[in-house]
Design an enzyme around this catalytic site. Structure first.
Site, PDB file in Angstrom:
ATOM      1  N   ASP A  29      47.258  52.230  52.438  1.00 54.30           N
ATOM      2  CA  ASP A  29      48.481  52.465  51.665  1.00 54.30           C
ATOM      3  C   ASP A  29      48.324  53.591  50.662  1.00 54.30           C
ATOM      4  OD1 ASP A  29      46.998  51.253  49.503  1.00 54.30           O
ATOM      5  OD2 ASP A  29      47.680  49.287  50.167  1.00 54.30           O
TER       6      ASP A  29
ATOM      7  N   ASP B  50      35.593  45.590  54.499  1.00 57.60           N
ATOM      8  CA  ASP B  50      36.794  46.339  54.821  1.00 57.60           C
ATOM      9  C   ASP B  50      36.939  47.581  53.941  1.00 57.60           C
ATOM     10  OD1 ASP B  50      37.404  44.568  56.788  1.00 57.60           O
ATOM     11  OD2 ASP B  50      39.041  43.570  55.717  1.00 57.60           O
TER      12      ASP B  50
ATOM     13  N   LEU C  28      51.179  42.867  51.236  1.00 58.13           N
ATOM     14  CA  LEU C  28      51.424  41.442  51.506  1.00 58.13           C
ATOM     15  C   LEU C  28      51.439  40.644  50.214  1.00 58.13           C
ATOM     16  CD1 LEU C  28      51.721  39.163  53.616  1.00 58.13           C
ATOM     17  CD2 LEU C  28      49.223  39.028  53.666  1.00 58.13           C
ATOM     18  N   SER C  29      50.502  40.935  49.308  1.00 57.20           N
ATOM     19  CA  SER C  29      50.435  40.191  48.049  1.00 57.20           C
ATOM     20  C   SER C  29      51.639  40.466  47.164  1.00 57.20           C
ATOM     21  CB  SER C  29      49.143  40.533  47.309  1.00 57.20           C
ATOM     22  OG  SER C  29      49.165  41.863  46.823  1.00 57.20           O
TER      23      SER C  29
ATOM     24  N   GLN D 166      41.243  53.270  46.254  1.00 54.87           N
ATOM     25  CA  GLN D 166      39.915  53.842  46.056  1.00 54.87           C
ATOM     26  C   GLN D 166      39.953  55.254  45.487  1.00 54.87           C
ATOM     27  OE1 GLN D 166      38.209  53.418  49.989  1.00 54.87           O
ATOM     28  NE2 GLN D 166      37.576  51.310  49.615  1.00 54.87           N
TER      29      GLN D 166
ATOM     30  N   ALA E 215      47.336  43.832  53.297  1.00 57.60           N
ATOM     31  CA  ALA E 215      46.558  44.058  52.075  1.00 57.60           C
ATOM     32  C   ALA E 215      47.467  43.922  50.844  1.00 57.60           C
ATOM     33  CB  ALA E 215      45.887  45.432  52.149  1.00 57.60           C
ATOM     34  N   TYR E 216      47.488  44.926  49.982  1.00 56.03           N
ATOM     35  CA  TYR E 216      48.239  44.867  48.723  1.00 56.03           C
ATOM     36  C   TYR E 216      49.719  44.592  48.967  1.00 56.03           C
ATOM     37  CZ  TYR E 216      49.414  46.356  43.903  1.00 56.03           C
ATOM     38  OH  TYR E 216      49.847  46.423  42.604  1.00 56.03           O
TER      39      TYR E 216
END
EC number: 2.7.1.23
Length: 285
Positions: A143, A68, A187-188, A242, A184-185
């Site tokens: 994001d 991903d 959700l965490s 990234q 991704a982030y």
């Protein structure tokens, strides 16, 4: 003849093997394969090489070999050309990547026949201004994140949406996610899962120390402005985890839906909810 760009992530041990197999299948199917010069050289296929800056404008499709993260990277690399792309999963999660190694032949044949659908995904843009001048711009498929450094104190932010004061935030940071990035982030950090077909942005505080500690979903036309109300010691702005930019106390940040989208090629008749159920069942979410 359709031209397709192949983008292997060579950090994956099997990337070179799968790339050679894919190039052979694409050539047999009548596609013209092109790659960045460095990648072509690593595969001893210099004749396929093209200058990195010239490549996007030539492509009809793009395919990335990796996980991903590699697909996120390709989406930003090909922005703003809106080239339909898909991923061959060489990673673990594979929430965004479409094809497994064993499905290569089938995928290439479907691509040749045009047996696929193109799914539009919104992206998120962040402008950083200082003294009234833009000094940086980042774009992300998942994001945009504002976060404190490793040894910094909590951030104190003022949040405005469409020019209206929304609230003060004391937290370790703030995630502004697209529906794609909601799994991704965000959700965490306690954010909701949002269907990728929706046009919306999700604001999720990171470890909030204030009453404003709930996620907030806003329309994709919203313009989110963020200012520092206390001088931060070390703050980072990242796109998809990234690309990274250091922020200063006087910087203003404006975040909004990017004007161009990422286009995903989908070969399978699997809904987002089917994929979600499978990944949750496998313990990957």
């Amino acid at each position: 003849m359709k031209k397709i760009g192949v983008f292997p992530l060579f950090e994956k041990p099997e990337a070179a093997r799968v790339a050679r197999k894919l190039i052979h299948l694409l050539a047999q199917a009548g596609f013209q394969v092109v790659m960045e010069e460095e990648s072509a050289a690593r595969l001893d296929a210099a004749e396929l090489g093209c200058r990195k800056e010239d490549l996007p404008a030539q492509l009809d499709y793009g395919v990335v070999l990796g996980g991903d993260g590699a697909l996120l990277s390709l989406a930003r690399r090909l922005y703003p050309w809106e080239i339909p792309i898909f991923g061959i999963n060489l990673g673990h999660l594979g929430f965004l990547t479409e094809v497994e190694d064993k499905e290569l032949e089938s995928a290439v044949e479907k691509l040749r026949r045009g047996e696929f659908v193109v799914e539009n995904r919104i992206m998120v843009n962040a402008e950083v201004t200082s003294a009234g001048k833009q000094r940086a711009c980042l774009v992300g498929l998942n994001d945009i994140v504002i976060s404190k450094g490793l040894f910094s104190r909590m951030l104190r932010l003022e949040l405005l949406i469409d020019g209206f004061f929304t609230g003060m935030l004391a937290a370790d940071g703030l995630i502004v996610a697209t529906p794609t990035g909601s799994t991704a982030y965000s959700l965490s950090a306690g954010g909701p899962i949002v269907s990728p077909q929706l046009s919306a942005l999700v604001l999720t505080p990171i470890c909030a120390h204030s009453l404003f500690n709930r996620p907030l979903v806003v329309d994709s036309n919203a313009v989110i402005e963020i200012k520092f109300t206390a001088p931060p010691h070390e703050v980072l702005l990242t796109a998809d985890g990234q690309e990274c930019l250091g922020l200063e106390a006087e910087d203003g940040i404006k975040i909004y839906t990017a004007p161009h989208r990422t286009k995903f090629i989908r070969f399978k008749e699997k809904s987002f909810y089917h994929i979600l159920r499978e990944k949750v069942k496998e313990g990957k979410l």
